[in-house]
Design a protein around this motif. Structure first.
Motif, PDB file in Angstrom:
ATOM      1  N   UNK A 108      25.505   9.090  -4.819  1.00 48.42           N
ATOM      2  CA  UNK A 108      24.172   8.601  -5.172  1.00 48.42           C
ATOM      3  C   UNK A 108      23.553   9.523  -6.218  1.00 48.42           C
ATOM      4  N   UNK A 109      22.953   8.930  -7.240  1.00 46.71           N
ATOM      5  CA  UNK A 109      22.236   9.687  -8.258  1.00 46.71           C
ATOM      6  C   UNK A 109      20.839  10.015  -7.718  1.00 46.71           C
ATOM      7  N   UNK A 110      20.334  11.183  -8.060  1.00 50.78           N
ATOM      8  CA  UNK A 110      19.022  11.631  -7.561  1.00 50.78           C
ATOM      9  C   UNK A 110      17.935  10.594  -7.823  1.00 50.78           C
ATOM     10  N   UNK A 111      17.978   9.946  -8.970  1.00 56.70           N
ATOM     11  CA  UNK A 111      16.949   8.975  -9.333  1.00 56.70           C
ATOM     12  C   UNK A 111      17.089   7.652  -8.581  1.00 56.70           C
ATOM     13  N   UNK A 112      18.193   7.463  -7.892  1.00 55.28           N
ATOM     14  CA  UNK A 112      18.412   6.225  -7.134  1.00 55.28           C
ATOM     15  C   UNK A 112      18.037   6.357  -5.659  1.00 55.28           C
ATOM     16  N   UNK A 113      17.549   7.519  -5.250  1.00 54.87           N
ATOM     17  CA  UNK A 113      17.163   7.711  -3.851  1.00 54.87           C
ATOM     18  C   UNK A 113      15.814   7.038  -3.620  1.00 54.87           C
ATOM     19  N   UNK A 114      15.743   6.074  -2.702  1.00 58.73           N
ATOM     20  CA  UNK A 114      14.455   5.429  -2.401  1.00 58.73           C
ATOM     21  C   UNK A 114      13.486   6.432  -1.772  1.00 58.73           C
ATOM     22  N   UNK A 115      12.237   6.294  -2.099  1.00 58.99           N
ATOM     23  CA  UNK A 115      11.230   7.248  -1.657  1.00 58.99           C
ATOM     24  C   UNK A 115      11.093   7.285  -0.131  1.00 58.99           C
ATOM     25  N   UNK A 116      11.346   6.153   0.527  1.00 59.83           N
ATOM     26  CA  UNK A 116      11.140   6.133   1.977  1.00 59.83           C
ATOM     27  C   UNK A 116      12.204   6.898   2.750  1.00 59.83           C
ATOM     28  N   UNK A 117      13.290   7.278   2.124  1.00 55.22           N
ATOM     29  CA  UNK A 117      14.324   8.032   2.838  1.00 55.22           C
ATOM     30  C   UNK A 117      14.074   9.541   2.735  1.00 55.22           C
ATOM     31  N   UNK A 118      13.115   9.945   1.884  1.00 51.60           N
ATOM     32  CA  UNK A 118      12.820  11.377   1.719  1.00 51.60           C
ATOM     33  C   UNK A 118      11.369  11.738   2.027  1.00 51.60           C
ATOM     34  N   UNK A 119      10.534  10.735   2.332  1.00 51.33           N
ATOM     35  CA  UNK A 119       9.144  11.012   2.684  1.00 51.33           C
ATOM     36  C   UNK A 119       8.830  10.390   4.040  1.00 51.33           C
ATOM     37  N   UNK A 120       7.984  11.057   4.791  1.00 48.32           N
ATOM     38  CA  UNK A 120       7.592  10.554   6.114  1.00 48.32           C
ATOM     39  C   UNK A 120       6.524   9.475   5.967  1.00 48.32           C
ATOM     40  N   UNK A 121       6.469   8.593   6.940  1.00 50.18           N
ATOM     41  CA  UNK A 121       5.431   7.564   6.943  1.00 50.18           C
ATOM     42  C   UNK A 121       4.114   8.173   7.433  1.00 50.18           C
ATOM     43  N   UNK A 122       3.048   7.416   7.324  1.00 51.82           N
ATOM     44  CA  UNK A 122       1.736   7.901   7.753  1.00 51.82           C
ATOM     45  C   UNK A 122       1.679   8.201   9.237  1.00 51.82           C
ATOM     46  N   UNK A 123       2.435   7.463  10.037  1.00 48.50           N
ATOM     47  CA  UNK A 123       2.428   7.695  11.483  1.00 48.50           C
ATOM     48  C   UNK A 123       3.515   8.666  11.916  1.00 48.50           C
ATOM     49  N   UNK A 124       4.544   8.821  11.094  1.00 50.31           N
ATOM     50  CA  UNK A 124       5.688   9.642  11.476  1.00 50.31           C
ATOM     51  C   UNK A 124       6.624   8.927  12.428  1.00 50.31           C
ATOM     52  N   UNK A 125       6.335   7.653  12.718  1.00 50.61           N
ATOM     53  CA  UNK A 125       7.104   6.898  13.709  1.00 50.61           C
ATOM     54  C   UNK A 125       7.612   5.562  13.178  1.00 50.61           C
ATOM     55  N   UNK A 126       7.592   5.378  11.882  1.00 50.86           N
ATOM     56  CA  UNK A 126       7.993   4.101  11.301  1.00 50.86           C
ATOM     57  C   UNK A 126       9.446   3.792  11.644  1.00 50.86           C
ATOM     58  N   UNK A 127       9.713   2.665  12.327  1.00 50.39           N
ATOM     59  CA  UNK A 127      11.087   2.334  12.707  1.00 50.39           C
ATOM     60  C   UNK A 127      11.883   1.665  11.594  1.00 50.39           C
ATOM     61  N   UNK A 128      11.256   1.426  10.450  1.00 49.17           N
ATOM     62  CA  UNK A 128      11.892   0.683   9.367  1.00 49.17           C
ATOM     63  C   UNK A 128      12.265   1.581   8.193  1.00 49.17           C
ATOM     64  N   UNK A 129      13.265   1.123   7.446  1.00 48.77           N
ATOM     65  CA  UNK A 129      13.553   1.657   6.122  1.00 48.77           C
ATOM     66  C   UNK A 129      13.662   0.466   5.187  1.00 48.77           C
TER      67      UNK A 129
END
Length: 187
Positions: A108-129
């Motif tokens: 995977x290229x660094x620029x192809x990493x989706x933001x949701x796989x490297x940042x936490x959600x507002x609740x910290x409990x988001x069950x989705x990606x």
């Protein structure tokens, strides 16, 4: 004094009845018409084991990873980090997550990493990606499980949930259900 006291008591009593009785009863009634009657969602695996539908920690190489959690997936302490995107400590944390992801996913290229796989959600409990977050992990999972890429791509497509009424929100995937389906493929 009476001109202020009596209206204050009436207003306070009215608001207590409205906000402490009527509103909670209304929300409870609406929840009873929702899926699972407002009792939350339990995900059941084929082996009969039940899982709560909140974010779970998946970091093994042969599973789809979930979103990071600012609260270590503790539902009792739901919340985000509250650090601004310009906070140096937060940026270091995200850069470390990117580096860790790239070590385990070298295709995977660094620029192809989706933001949701490297940042936490507002609740910290988001069950989705996002669907993209699942797709960028397929090569790693194929390598560690021996499952063909095409079969994993098909699994991701099968587990993709469409936006509400086809309009509201993005396509997404529940990580726990995706990994349960992945376990079934491994057998």
């Amino acid at each position: 004094m009476k001109t202020n006291l009596i209206p204050s008591i009436i207003l306070t009593t009215g608001l207590v009845v409205l906000l402490c009785v009527a509103y909670p009863l209304m929300m409870w009634g609406i929840a009873k018409f929702s899926p699972n009657q407002g009792e939350g969602f339990i995900v059941e695996a084929a082996n009969g084991k039940n899982y709560v539908n909140v974010g779970q920690s998946f970091t093994q190489d042969d599973y789809f990873w979930s979103r990071p959690s600012a609260v270590d997936y503790n539902a009792a302490g739901s919340g985000g980090s509250n650090k601004a995107t310009t906070n140096a400590e937060y940026l270091d944390e995200v850069e470390q997550r990117i580096a860790d992801f790239l070590v385990k996913n070298p295709t995977v290229d660094k620029h192809d990493i989706p933001v949701d796989i490297i940042t936490a959600s507002g609740s910290g409990l988001d069950p989705h990606i996002s669907v993209d977050a699942a797709r960028v992990q397929i090569a790693r999972i194929a390598e560690h499980t021996g499952i063909p890429l095409a079969q994993l791509e098909q699994l991701v497509e099968q587990q993709t949930q469409q936006p509400l009424w086809g309009l509201f929100g993005p396509e997404k995937i529940k990580v726990i259900e995706l990994n349960i389906a992945l376990d079934a493929l491994k057998k």
